[in-house]
Scaffold this motif. Structure first.
Motif, PDB file in Angstrom:
ATOM      1  N   PRO A 136      88.850   5.363  56.109  1.00  0.00           N
ATOM      2  CA  PRO A 136      89.458   5.236  54.779  1.00  0.00           C
ATOM      3  C   PRO A 136      89.554   3.782  54.338  1.00  0.00           C
ATOM      4  CG  PRO A 136      91.157   5.584  56.428  1.00  0.00           C
ATOM      5  CD  PRO A 136      89.842   5.654  57.161  1.00  0.00           C
ATOM      6  N   PHE A 137      89.413   3.575  53.022  1.00  0.00           N
ATOM      7  CA  PHE A 137      89.552   2.258  52.417  1.00  0.00           C
ATOM      8  C   PHE A 137      90.305   2.413  51.103  1.00  0.00           C
ATOM      9  CE2 PHE A 137      85.766   1.773  55.045  1.00  0.00           C
ATOM     10  CZ  PHE A 137      85.917   0.504  55.600  1.00  0.00           C
ATOM     11  N   SER A 138      90.856   1.315  50.614  1.00  0.00           N
ATOM     12  CA  SER A 138      91.492   1.304  49.292  1.00  0.00           C
ATOM     13  C   SER A 138      90.852   0.213  48.447  1.00  0.00           C
ATOM     14  CB  SER A 138      92.999   1.074  49.404  1.00  0.00           C
ATOM     15  OG  SER A 138      93.266  -0.201  49.969  1.00  0.00           O
ATOM     16  N   ILE A 139      91.041   0.324  47.131  1.00  0.00           N
ATOM     17  CA  ILE A 139      90.451  -0.623  46.183  1.00  0.00           C
ATOM     18  C   ILE A 139      91.554  -1.517  45.603  1.00  0.00           C
ATOM     19  CG2 ILE A 139      89.197  -0.864  44.018  1.00  0.00           C
ATOM     20  CD1 ILE A 139      87.485   0.244  46.226  1.00  0.00           C
ATOM     21  N   PRO A 140      91.535  -2.828  45.928  1.00  0.00           N
ATOM     22  CA  PRO A 140      92.577  -3.729  45.414  1.00  0.00           C
ATOM     23  C   PRO A 140      92.158  -4.542  44.197  1.00  0.00           C
ATOM     24  CG  PRO A 140      91.456  -4.776  47.240  1.00  0.00           C
ATOM     25  CD  PRO A 140      90.745  -3.464  46.998  1.00  0.00           C
ATOM     26  N   THR A 141      90.851  -4.536  43.848  1.00  0.00           N
ATOM     27  CA  THR A 141      90.373  -5.390  42.757  1.00  0.00           C
ATOM     28  C   THR A 141      89.587  -4.570  41.739  1.00  0.00           C
ATOM     29  OG1 THR A 141      88.244  -5.965  43.765  1.00  0.00           O
ATOM     30  CG2 THR A 141      90.172  -7.289  44.402  1.00  0.00           C
ATOM     31  N   ALA A 142      89.219  -5.245  40.634  1.00  0.00           N
ATOM     32  CA  ALA A 142      88.589  -4.550  39.510  1.00  0.00           C
ATOM     33  C   ALA A 142      87.070  -4.550  39.562  1.00  0.00           C
ATOM     34  CB  ALA A 142      89.045  -5.206  38.195  1.00  0.00           C
ATOM     35  N   SER A 143      86.452  -5.066  40.609  1.00  0.00           N
ATOM     36  CA  SER A 143      85.017  -5.334  40.581  1.00  0.00           C
ATOM     37  C   SER A 143      84.133  -4.096  40.474  1.00  0.00           C
ATOM     38  CB  SER A 143      84.603  -6.134  41.818  1.00  0.00           C
ATOM     39  OG  SER A 143      84.720  -5.351  42.983  1.00  0.00           O
ATOM     40  N   MET A 144      84.640  -2.910  40.868  1.00  0.00           N
ATOM     41  CA  MET A 144      83.833  -1.697  40.795  1.00  0.00           C
ATOM     42  C   MET A 144      84.320  -0.736  39.719  1.00  0.00           C
ATOM     43  SD  MET A 144      81.133  -1.576  42.687  1.00  0.00           S
ATOM     44  CE  MET A 144      80.809   0.186  42.768  1.00  0.00           C
ATOM     45  N   GLN A 145      85.256  -1.154  38.889  1.00  0.00           N
ATOM     46  CA  GLN A 145      85.729  -0.264  37.839  1.00  0.00           C
ATOM     47  C   GLN A 145      84.617  -0.002  36.820  1.00  0.00           C
ATOM     48  OE1 GLN A 145      90.512  -0.989  37.908  1.00  0.00           O
ATOM     49  NE2 GLN A 145      89.424  -2.198  36.436  1.00  0.00           N
ATOM     50  N   SER A 146      84.579   1.204  36.232  1.00  0.00           N
ATOM     51  CA  SER A 146      85.529   2.285  36.429  1.00  0.00           C
ATOM     52  C   SER A 146      85.094   3.293  37.486  1.00  0.00           C
ATOM     53  CB  SER A 146      85.745   3.017  35.117  1.00  0.00           C
ATOM     54  OG  SER A 146      84.503   3.547  34.652  1.00  0.00           O
ATOM     55  N   THR A 147      83.987   2.985  38.202  1.00  0.00           N
ATOM     56  CA  THR A 147      83.549   3.877  39.271  1.00  0.00           C
ATOM     57  C   THR A 147      84.624   4.004  40.329  1.00  0.00           C
ATOM     58  OG1 THR A 147      81.273   3.180  38.877  1.00  0.00           O
ATOM     59  CG2 THR A 147      81.727   4.298  40.951  1.00  0.00           C
ATOM     60  N   LEU A 148      85.115   2.878  40.798  1.00  0.00           N
ATOM     61  CA  LEU A 148      86.240   2.843  41.730  1.00  0.00           C
ATOM     62  C   LEU A 148      87.302   1.936  41.128  1.00  0.00           C
ATOM     63  CD1 LEU A 148      84.317   2.585  45.099  1.00  0.00           C
ATOM     64  CD2 LEU A 148      85.860   4.434  44.443  1.00  0.00           C
ATOM     65  N   MET A 149      88.466   2.505  40.841  1.00  0.00           N
ATOM     66  CA  MET A 149      89.513   1.780  40.149  1.00  0.00           C
ATOM     67  C   MET A 149      90.533   1.232  41.130  1.00  0.00           C
ATOM     68  SD  MET A 149      90.056   4.245  36.813  1.00  0.00           S
ATOM     69  CE  MET A 149      91.072   3.010  35.991  1.00  0.00           C
ATOM     70  N   ILE A 150      91.244   0.191  40.689  1.00  0.00           N
ATOM     71  CA  ILE A 150      92.328  -0.350  41.500  1.00  0.00           C
ATOM     72  C   ILE A 150      93.308   0.789  41.814  1.00  0.00           C
ATOM     73  CG2 ILE A 150      94.295  -1.929  41.518  1.00  0.00           C
ATOM     74  CD1 ILE A 150      92.660  -3.740  39.625  1.00  0.00           C
ATOM     75  N   GLY A 151      93.613   0.968  43.091  1.00  0.00           N
ATOM     76  CA  GLY A 151      94.499   2.050  43.507  1.00  0.00           C
ATOM     77  C   GLY A 151      93.777   3.300  43.956  1.00  0.00           C
ATOM     78  N   ASP A 152      92.440   3.300  43.906  1.00  0.00           N
ATOM     79  CA  ASP A 152      91.669   4.411  44.465  1.00  0.00           C
ATOM     80  C   ASP A 152      91.611   4.286  45.986  1.00  0.00           C
ATOM     81  OD1 ASP A 152      91.122   5.607  42.057  1.00  0.00           O
ATOM     82  OD2 ASP A 152      89.022   5.013  41.972  1.00  0.00           O
ATOM     83  N   TYR A 153      91.676   5.427  46.660  1.00  0.00           N
ATOM     84  CA  TYR A 153      91.484   5.490  48.112  1.00  0.00           C
ATOM     85  C   TYR A 153      90.281   6.391  48.373  1.00  0.00           C
ATOM     86  CZ  TYR A 153      96.056   3.330  48.786  1.00  0.00           C
ATOM     87  OH  TYR A 153      97.118   2.451  48.779  1.00  0.00           O
ATOM     88  N   PHE A 154      89.395   5.942  49.242  1.00  0.00           N
ATOM     89  CA  PHE A 154      88.169   6.700  49.474  1.00  0.00           C
ATOM     90  C   PHE A 154      87.788   6.633  50.950  1.00  0.00           C
ATOM     91  CE2 PHE A 154      86.792   2.370  48.970  1.00  0.00           C
ATOM     92  CZ  PHE A 154      85.712   2.239  49.826  1.00  0.00           C
ATOM     93  N   ILE A 155      86.871   7.497  51.338  1.00  0.00           N
ATOM     94  CA  ILE A 155      86.356   7.468  52.700  1.00  0.00           C
ATOM     95  C   ILE A 155      84.909   7.001  52.676  1.00  0.00           C
ATOM     96  CG2 ILE A 155      87.907   9.185  53.680  1.00  0.00           C
ATOM     97  CD1 ILE A 155      85.671  11.249  53.299  1.00  0.00           C
ATOM     98  N   ALA A 156      84.543   6.249  53.714  1.00  0.00           N
ATOM     99  CA  ALA A 156      83.175   5.777  53.873  1.00  0.00           C
ATOM    100  C   ALA A 156      82.541   6.466  55.071  1.00  0.00           C
ATOM    101  CB  ALA A 156      83.146   4.268  54.070  1.00  0.00           C
ATOM    102  N   ASN A 157      81.323   6.908  54.890  1.00  0.00           N
ATOM    103  CA  ASN A 157      80.559   7.547  55.950  1.00  0.00           C
ATOM    104  C   ASN A 157      80.068   6.457  56.907  1.00  0.00           C
ATOM    105  OD1 ASN A 157      78.507   8.703  57.515  1.00  0.00           O
ATOM    106  ND2 ASN A 157      77.885  10.102  55.891  1.00  0.00           N
TER     107      ASN A 157
END
Length: 259
Positions: free
Chosen positions: A39-60
């Motif tokens: 699991p990882f979380s997103i702390p910055t805006a660099s991938m918005q809006s695909t991944l937004m600040i406060g999104d939590y996701f899993i990486a394979n």
């Protein structure tokens, strides 16, 4: 006293069993995190809006095999173990950056590709990449500063279509020299093009070696506004983004060439 001894022994056995179960659970969790999904979380805006600040996701973790940074502590070896595939254009990847942090960006340039930005447009191997405006919006960064953005669908050379957003076509990284991606390396960019420190900044990110990849981002499992801690349950009703949970991190698709 003799009647009490079996009870003491039973309590000791239960305590030992509990400790064993806890240790087994921790080992299973460690193995799952190391070899399957992390699991990882997103702390910055660099991938918005695909991944937004406060999104939590899993990486394979096994998508591209295991590199030195796939493990809880980096291991002293080069190359990848059990690798049967490599990152492709359009993949969203977590990698260990030269700064010592873990970054997440999209694979834009493959080994040997020539990458350049001209007046806000992406060029790969001398060809301007197709983009189509699909809307407008507001981008809010980690400092809660909002700016208007234009949203585009961008089509990469392999047919993968994904969403990007631009504040303008004349920002700091909208005009760059031509980058030639070295063998065994990849050129990474954020979907939030004007708020992303990525491979365009050679001293901070630069070309990412295959060894540095940690995993392929796959699915969001939680999302909360303002980067609030998930354990603050009382904040959930007003701040959890229920519509972003349990979804693929990116709704990309492959464009079928015209006949």
């Amino acid at each position: 006293m003799s009647k009490a001894e079996p009870k003491v022994g039973k309590k000791k056995n239960e305590a030992v069993e509990t400790i064993v179960v806890v240790i087994e659970a921790l080992i299973i969790a460690l193995l799952f995190r190391t070899f399957l999904y992390q699991p990882f979380s997103i702390p910055t805006a660099s991938m918005q809006s695909t991944l937004m600040i406060g999104d939590y996701f899993i990486a394979n973790k096994w998508a591209w095999g295991f590199g030195k940074y796939s493990f809880p502590l980096p291991l002293p070896f080069n190359g990848r173990l059990l690798s049967f595939a490599t990152p492709q254009q359009g993949d969203i990847a977590v990698f260990h950056n030269i700064t010592g942090d873990d970054y997440i960006k999209r694979v834009i340039g493959m080994p040997g590709d020539k990458i350049q930005m001209k007046a806000g447009r992406l060029y790969i191997n001398g060809t301007m990449i197709e983009r189509q405006q699909v809307g407008t919006g507001e981008d809010i960064d980690s400092g809660k500063t909002g700016v208007p953005v234009t949203i585009y669908n961008e089509t990469l050379p392999n047919g993968v279509v994904h969403t990007i957003q631009e504040i303008s076509d004349s920002d700091q990284l909208d005009d760059t020299p031509e980058y030639i991606v070295p063998a065994g390396h990849y050129f990474m960019m954020g979907d939030n093009r004007d708020r992303s420190a990525d491979s365009r900044v050679l001293q901070q990110v630069g070309y990412v070696p295959l060894d540095a990849f940690i995993g392929k981002a796959e699915a969001r499992f939680f999302s909360i506004k303002n980067n609030l801690p998930p354990w603050q349950l009382w904040e959930w009703p007003a701040n959890v983004r229920w519509d972003r949970m349990f979804q693929a991190v990116n709704q990309t698709y492959t464009k079928t060439p015209a006949p």
